[in-house]
Each structure stands twice: as structure tokens, then as C-alpha cells.
Design an enzyme around this catalytic site. Structure first.
Site, short mmCIF file in Angstrom:
data_model
loop_
_atom_site.label_atom_id
_atom_site.label_comp_id
_atom_site.label_asym_id
_atom_site.label_seq_id
_atom_site.Cartn_x
_atom_site.Cartn_y
_atom_site.Cartn_z
N HIS A 113 17.60 -10.14 83.10
CA HIS A 113 17.60 -9.22 84.23
C HIS A 113 16.55 -8.13 83.98
O HIS A 113 16.59 -7.44 82.96
CB HIS A 113 19.00 -8.60 84.38
CG HIS A 113 19.16 -7.71 85.57
ND1 HIS A 113 19.42 -8.19 86.84
CD2 HIS A 113 19.12 -6.36 85.68
CE1 HIS A 113 19.53 -7.17 87.68
NE2 HIS A 113 19.35 -6.04 87.00
N MET A 133 14.18 -1.83 92.35
CA MET A 133 14.71 -0.56 92.86
C MET A 133 13.52 0.28 93.28
O MET A 133 13.17 1.28 92.63
CB MET A 133 15.56 0.11 91.78
CG MET A 133 16.91 -0.58 91.60
SD MET A 133 17.69 -0.21 90.02
CE MET A 133 16.87 -1.41 89.00
N ASP A 180 26.23 -5.39 88.79
CA ASP A 180 25.29 -4.71 87.89
C ASP A 180 25.73 -3.26 87.71
O ASP A 180 25.77 -2.50 88.68
CB ASP A 180 23.90 -4.79 88.53
CG ASP A 180 22.80 -4.19 87.69
OD1 ASP A 180 23.07 -3.78 86.54
OD2 ASP A 180 21.66 -4.15 88.19
N GLY A 181 26.04 -2.89 86.46
CA GLY A 181 26.36 -1.51 86.13
C GLY A 181 27.72 -1.37 85.48
O GLY A 181 28.74 -1.71 86.09
N GLY A 182 27.72 -0.93 84.23
CA GLY A 182 28.99 -0.67 83.54
C GLY A 182 29.79 -1.91 83.21
O GLY A 182 31.02 -1.84 83.04
N MET A 220 25.97 -3.34 93.40
CA MET A 220 25.85 -2.35 92.32
C MET A 220 27.23 -1.75 92.03
O MET A 220 27.95 -1.34 92.95
CB MET A 220 24.89 -1.22 92.73
CG MET A 220 23.43 -1.62 92.84
SD MET A 220 22.72 -2.37 91.36
CE MET A 220 22.94 -1.07 90.14
N ASP A 234 14.81 -4.73 85.36
CA ASP A 234 15.01 -3.59 86.26
C ASP A 234 13.70 -2.87 86.51
O ASP A 234 13.14 -2.23 85.61
CB ASP A 234 16.03 -2.62 85.64
CG ASP A 234 17.44 -3.16 85.73
OD1 ASP A 234 17.87 -3.51 86.85
OD2 ASP A 234 18.11 -3.23 84.68
N SER A 284 20.40 -7.07 80.77
CA SER A 284 19.33 -6.24 81.32
C SER A 284 18.46 -5.71 80.19
O SER A 284 18.94 -5.01 79.29
CB SER A 284 19.93 -5.06 82.08
OG SER A 284 18.92 -4.09 82.29
N MET A 308 11.93 0.12 88.49
CA MET A 308 12.26 1.38 89.18
C MET A 308 10.99 2.18 89.42
O MET A 308 10.13 2.26 88.55
CB MET A 308 13.22 2.20 88.32
CG MET A 308 14.48 1.47 87.89
SD MET A 308 15.64 2.58 87.08
CE MET A 308 16.84 1.40 86.45
N PHE A 315 19.95 4.21 86.11
CA PHE A 315 20.05 4.36 84.66
C PHE A 315 21.06 3.37 84.08
O PHE A 315 22.05 3.04 84.74
CB PHE A 315 20.49 5.79 84.30
CG PHE A 315 19.52 6.82 84.77
CD1 PHE A 315 18.41 7.17 84.00
CD2 PHE A 315 19.68 7.42 86.01
CE1 PHE A 315 17.49 8.10 84.45
CE2 PHE A 315 18.76 8.36 86.48
CZ PHE A 315 17.67 8.70 85.70
N GLY A 316 20.80 2.92 82.85
CA GLY A 316 21.77 2.13 82.13
C GLY A 316 22.84 3.03 81.53
O GLY A 316 22.72 4.26 81.53
N GLY A 317 23.91 2.43 81.05
CA GLY A 317 24.92 3.18 80.30
C GLY A 317 25.88 4.02 81.12
O GLY A 317 26.59 4.87 80.58
N HIS A 328 15.08 -7.26 89.62
CA HIS A 328 15.82 -6.33 90.47
C HIS A 328 14.90 -5.17 90.82
O HIS A 328 14.62 -4.32 89.98
CB HIS A 328 17.06 -5.86 89.68
CG HIS A 328 17.90 -4.85 90.38
ND1 HIS A 328 18.88 -4.11 89.73
CD2 HIS A 328 17.94 -4.43 91.68
CE1 HIS A 328 19.47 -3.30 90.59
NE2 HIS A 328 18.91 -3.47 91.78
C1 DX5 Z 1 20.92 0.28 86.71
C2 DX5 Z 1 20.33 -1.08 86.45
C3 DX5 Z 1 21.15 -1.90 85.54
C4 DX5 Z 1 21.36 -1.35 84.15
C5 DX5 Z 1 22.72 -1.78 83.70
O1 DX5 Z 1 20.29 0.88 87.78
O2 DX5 Z 1 20.14 -1.79 87.65
O3 DX5 Z 1 20.68 -3.25 85.47
O4 DX5 Z 1 20.42 -1.78 83.21
O5 DX5 Z 1 23.00 -1.15 82.51
P1 DX5 Z 1 24.49 -1.07 81.90
O6 DX5 Z 1 24.97 -2.47 81.73
O7 DX5 Z 1 24.27 -0.35 80.63
O8 DX5 Z 1 25.31 -0.31 82.90
ZN ZN Z 2 19.68 -4.03 87.57
#
Ligand code: DX5
Ligand code: ZN
Length: 216
Positions: free
Chosen positions: A30, A65, A174-176, A136, A32, A7, A34, A142-144, A63
Site C-alpha cells: 500500500h 490523497m 485503512d487506519g488503525g 478510511m 500512500d 503501508s 499525499m 498520518f500513520g499511527g 492510495h
Molecule cells: C493514512 C494512510 C494510511 C496509514 C495507515 O492517511 O492512508 O495508509 O499509513 O497507518 P496505520 O496503520 O499506522 O494507521
Molecule cells: Zn492509505
């Protein structure tokens, strides 16, 4: 074979071309998007996807959102997306179907995404026509964030539905996602792994991508 989709939310947006080049050993990019309404965060839009398309031949996994994605799916297809993914929670079912029809009419792959709260059965009206389902494994925005173990059950149930109704359909998570959680989601049935911080936070990006390629 598992596909890895880093991402670019975790990339340096001032060095996006360099940071996309850095993930050339991955399978997909990927992206994102938003809108500050469907999720609290605001990221990037159509012009950025258009620019990315001019600088890479990699598969662009977009993706969305955003609320009422029917308003934008055509523009993202024209901007060069290879796949457009919309959230089932983002509009009424008739508009979700119309948005999928628009994506299809552009010859672009189509997917639906589920927030953690959404039941796997929500994909049933659409599954026969989908190229991918995105589960998800964090609350989008958010990432991380930390991986939600409770989503392993959802992944397993979505895998059952895919195998029953449309075995060609991809199952993305997607996520973590990192090396440890990758093993769990692949065991549960995922075959496309999104990872932001686990890839861009690593000192050796190709090694980080390789470490996500767990056996399915
Ligand atoms: C979160 C995004 C993800 C995000 C994943 O809403 O859709 O794609 O970038 O980030 P990590 O891999 O750091 O959880
Ligand atoms: Zn995503």
C-alpha cells in the site's frame, strides 16, 4: 480470503527496497501519496512508485490523497501501479468519473476512497465499475492514529451496497488496523486490510502480518 496490504508510510524511506522485501508474506504493497493540500502531510510521488516497480513484483495499491487526482492518475498508472484509488471528496463528480476512465484506459484497477465524514451512499454512482472501495478508519494524513469505531457502520453499509451491485468489488479499510481491530472490520465486511504501524512497528514482521489474517 482476507488480503493484507502493509503501508510503506511506516517504512524507512532510505531502505525502501529492504522494507518491501520484509513484507513479502503480505498480499499487496500500500503506497500512500499525499500532496499537502487534500491532507496536511506530504509524502511521495510518481518517481518513487516508478522505482518501487523496478524492485518488486508485488501488487502496488496506490492510495492518492491528492486534490484533483485527474491531473496525476495517468502518470501513476504509467509508473507501474496495479490499482489506483482516488478520494471522492477530491474533485467534482464529473472529474472523478473522468479520472476513473483514465485509470481504466491504462488497464489498471480502479477504486474510490471515502473519508470518515463521507456517506457510504456516495459510492452509488460508481459502484458498478469499481474494483475496490476504500473506507478510511482514521482521518487521512498520518500513520499511527487510533481506529474510529464509528466507521464499522460505514463498512457494513458499503458491504451491503457491494453485495447488491458488484459482489466482485473489494472492500479495503485503512487506519488503525491491528489484530484486534482486524477482527472487527472483517466481521463488518472488509476483505483488504491496510496496516502501517502494526506491521512495521513489530519486531517480527511476518508474525504481525500473519496475526492480521483473521478469518472471514
Ligand atoms: C493514512 C494512510 C494510511 C496509514 C495507515 O492517511 O492512508 O495508509 O499509513 O497507518 P496505520 O496503520 O499506522 O494507521
Ligand atoms: Zn492509505
Amino acid at each position: 480470503m482476507v488480503k493484507i496490504a502493509p503501508s510503506i508510510l511506516s517504512a524507512d524511506f532510505c531502505n525502501l527496497e529492504r522494507d518491501i522485501q520484509r513484507i513479502h508474506t503480505a498480499d499487496w504493497v500500500h503506497v500512500d501519496v499525499m500532496d499537502g493540500a487534500f491532507v496536511p502531510n506530504i509524502t511521495i510521488g510518481v518517481p518513487v512508485v516508478k522505482s518501487i516497480r523496478r524492485h518488486t513484483d508485488m501488487f502496488l495499491d496506490v492510495h492518492l490523497m491528492v486534490d484533483k487526482p485527474i491531473r496525476y492518475v495517468g502518470e501513476f498508472c504509467k509508473a507501474g501501479a496495479d490499482l489506483v484509488c482516488i478520494h471522492l471528496e477530491a474533485d467534482h463528480p464529473t472529474h472523478i468519473q473522468q479520472a476513473l476512465d483514465i485509470i481504466e484506459a491504462h488497464g489498471v484497477k480502479k477504486a474510490v476512497a471515502l473519508r470518515p465524514i463521507t456517506s457510504p451512499e456516495a459510492i452509488l454512482p460508481y459502484i458498478h465499475q469499481l474494483d475496490m472501495v476504500l473506507v478510511m478508519t482514521v482521518e487521512p494524513g498520518f500513520g499511527g492514529q487510533a481506529f474510529m469505531e464509528s466507521q464499522l457502520k460505514t463498512i457494513a453499509r458499503v458491504r451491503e451496497i457491494i453485495n447488491q451491485y458488484n459482489p466482485q468489488c473489494d472492500l479495503e479499510v485503512d487506519g488503525g488496523i491491528n489484530h484486534d481491530t482486524a477482527e472487527k472490520v472483517v466481521a463488518a465486511g472488509a476483505n483488504v486490510l491496510v496496516a502501517g504501524s502494526a506491521v512495521y512497528g513489530a519486531s517480527d514482521i511476518p508474525a504481525a502480518i500473519a496475526s492480521l489474517r483473521v478469518q472471514d
